[in-house]
Design a protein around this motif. Structure first.
Motif, PDB file in Angstrom:
ATOM      1  N   SER A  51       0.840  -1.196   0.000  1.00  0.00           N
ATOM      2  CA  SER A  51       0.000   0.000   0.000  1.00  0.00           C
ATOM      3  C   SER A  51       0.874   1.244   0.000  1.00  0.00           C
ATOM      4  O   SER A  51       1.870   1.313   0.714  1.00  0.00           O
ATOM      5  N   SER A  52       0.507   2.211  -0.837  1.00  0.00           N
ATOM      6  CA  SER A  52       1.275   3.442  -0.984  1.00  0.00           C
ATOM      7  C   SER A  52       0.410   4.640  -0.645  1.00  0.00           C
ATOM      8  O   SER A  52      -0.766   4.698  -1.031  1.00  0.00           O
ATOM      9  N   PHE A  53       0.998   5.598   0.065  1.00  0.00           N
ATOM     10  CA  PHE A  53       0.314   6.825   0.461  1.00  0.00           C
ATOM     11  C   PHE A  53       1.172   8.013   0.043  1.00  0.00           C
ATOM     12  O   PHE A  53       2.391   8.005   0.243  1.00  0.00           O
ATOM     13  N   LYS A  54       0.553   9.033  -0.531  1.00  0.00           N
ATOM     14  CA  LYS A  54       1.291  10.236  -0.910  1.00  0.00           C
ATOM     15  C   LYS A  54       0.434  11.469  -0.683  1.00  0.00           C
ATOM     16  O   LYS A  54      -0.729  11.508  -1.102  1.00  0.00           O
ATOM     17  N   VAL A  55       1.012  12.468  -0.014  1.00  0.00           N
ATOM     18  CA  VAL A  55       0.320  13.746   0.177  1.00  0.00           C
ATOM     19  C   VAL A  55       0.463  14.534  -1.114  1.00  0.00           C
ATOM     20  O   VAL A  55       1.566  14.946  -1.488  1.00  0.00           O
ATOM     21  N   THR A  56      -0.637  14.724  -1.819  1.00  0.00           N
ATOM     22  CA  THR A  56      -0.580  15.367  -3.132  1.00  0.00           C
ATOM     23  C   THR A  56      -0.889  16.859  -3.091  1.00  0.00           C
ATOM     24  O   THR A  56      -0.553  17.593  -4.017  1.00  0.00           O
ATOM     25  N   GLU A  57      -1.542  17.312  -2.003  1.00  0.00           N
ATOM     26  CA  GLU A  57      -1.901  18.734  -1.929  1.00  0.00           C
ATOM     27  C   GLU A  57      -2.149  19.131  -0.480  1.00  0.00           C
ATOM     28  O   GLU A  57      -2.747  18.372   0.282  1.00  0.00           O
ATOM     29  N   THR A  58      -1.657  20.293  -0.092  1.00  0.00           N
ATOM     30  CA  THR A  58      -1.952  20.845   1.230  1.00  0.00           C
ATOM     31  C   THR A  58      -2.193  22.337   1.111  1.00  0.00           C
ATOM     32  O   THR A  58      -1.662  22.997   0.224  1.00  0.00           O
ATOM     33  N   ASN A  59      -3.005  22.869   1.997  1.00  0.00           N
ATOM     34  CA  ASN A  59      -3.188  24.311   2.088  1.00  0.00           C
ATOM     35  C   ASN A  59      -3.596  24.650   3.511  1.00  0.00           C
ATOM     36  O   ASN A  59      -4.244  23.859   4.197  1.00  0.00           O
ATOM     37  N   THR A  60      -3.183  25.830   3.945  1.00  0.00           N
ATOM     38  CA  THR A  60      -3.465  26.274   5.307  1.00  0.00           C
ATOM     39  C   THR A  60      -4.211  27.598   5.272  1.00  0.00           C
ATOM     40  O   THR A  60      -3.829  28.526   4.560  1.00  0.00           O
TER      41      THR A  60
END
Length: 230
Positions: A51-60
Motif C-alpha cells: 500500500s502506498s500513500f502520498k500527500v498530493t496537496e496541502t493548504n493552510t
C-alpha cells in the motif's frame, strides 16, 4: 465479490488508524510530496500486498490545515486493487477525515446499488507520549446496504496504552519508536472477535510497523514501512 469488499473495508479502518492524530506535524507529516510505502505480510512472513500513500496537496487557512492523500493498494502479484484520493483536515488539536472520500466512485459502481455509511471518532495520539501512558478508546462503524442486504461492522479500539520505546529497522531506515498497544473488538454479522495489535510510531514519520494477533497472542499479520521520501 463480498469477500473482496470486506477486505477493502478492513483496509479502510487501517487507513483511519494511519492518519488520525491530534496534531498535524508531530507524528504524521501533512507536507506536500511526502510518500510512504507499506508492505503487508501474512503470519508466515509472505508478502500479501503493498500500500502506498502520498500527500498530493496541502493548504493552510488560519489555524486549519487541509490535505489530500492519494492511496494505492496492490495485491501480492502487483495488480492494482484499490485507488482513491481522500481528504483530511487538522484544526488545533483535532483531525477530521472525509470518510465518504475513502471509497472511490468506481468501486461503488462495481458493487451496484450500495449505500455505505462510515462513522467514528478520531484515534487520538497526544504530542507528548510517555511509557505507561493510557490513551483514549476509539471507534469505527460501517453500515452497508447492498441489493436488499444490510450489513453492519463495528471496531472498538480499547485498552490503548504506550508500552515502551524501542528502535526499529526496516528497509526504509532505522527509527526510534513508541510502541502502542490496543485491543480491537470487531463485531460483524453477529460474530464478535478480539484482535490485539501493536503499532510502532516514529515522530515525523508516523507508523513504521504494525502487528495484529489472535486472541491467544499468535501473529496474524504484519505491516512494515518499506519506503519513505519527502
Amino acid at each position: 465479490m463480498k469477500t473482496k469488499l470486506l477486505l477493502i473495508l478492513f483496509f479502510l479502518i487501517g487507513i483511519i488508524s494511519l492518519t488520525a492524530q491530534d496534531n498535524c506535524s508531530k507524528f504524521y507529516p501533512m507536507t506536500e510530496g511526502v510518500a510512504l510505502e507499506y508492505t503487508n505480510y501474512n503470519k508466515k512472513g509472505k508478502v500479501e500486498g503493498v500500500s502506498s500513500f502520498k500527500v498530493t496537496e496541502t493548504n493552510t487557512s488560519g489555524n486549519t490545515t487541509n490535505a489530500t492523500m492519494a492511496i494505492n493498494l496492490k495485491d501480492e502479484k502487483g495488480k492494482d486493487i484499490y485507488n482513491t484520493d481522500y481528504k483530511l483536515s487538522c484544526t488545533g488539536n483535532m483531525v477530521t477525515l472525509d470518510y465518504e472520500s475513502l471509497l472511490p466512485s468506481n468501486m461503488l459502481e462495481q458493487y451496484g446499488e450500495m449505500d455505505l455509511t462510515i462513522t467514528g471518532n478520531d484515534i487520538e495520539i497526544p504530542n507528548d507520549l510517555s511509557v505507561g501512558q493510557n490513551l483514549n478508546d476509539a471507534n469505527v462503524s460501517m453500515k452497508i446496504d447492498m441489493s436488499g442486504i444490510s450489513m453492519n461492522m463495528t471496531v472498538d479500539m480499547v485498552n490503548r496504552k504506550v508500552e515502551k520505546k524501542e528502535s526499529v529497522t526496516t528497509p526504509s531506515g532505522t527509527y526510534d519508536c513508541y510502541v502502542l498497544y490496543s485491543e480491537n473488538q470487531s463485531k460483524m454479522m453477529m460474530v464478535n472477535q478480539v484482535y490485539p495489535s501493536r503499532v510502532w510510531l516514529a515522530e515525523g514519520i508516523g507508523m513504521v510497523k504494525q502487528e495484529t494477533y489472535k486472541k491467544n497472542g499468535d501473529l496474524m499479520a504484519s505491516t512494515m514501512l518499506t519506503a519513505y521520501s519527502k
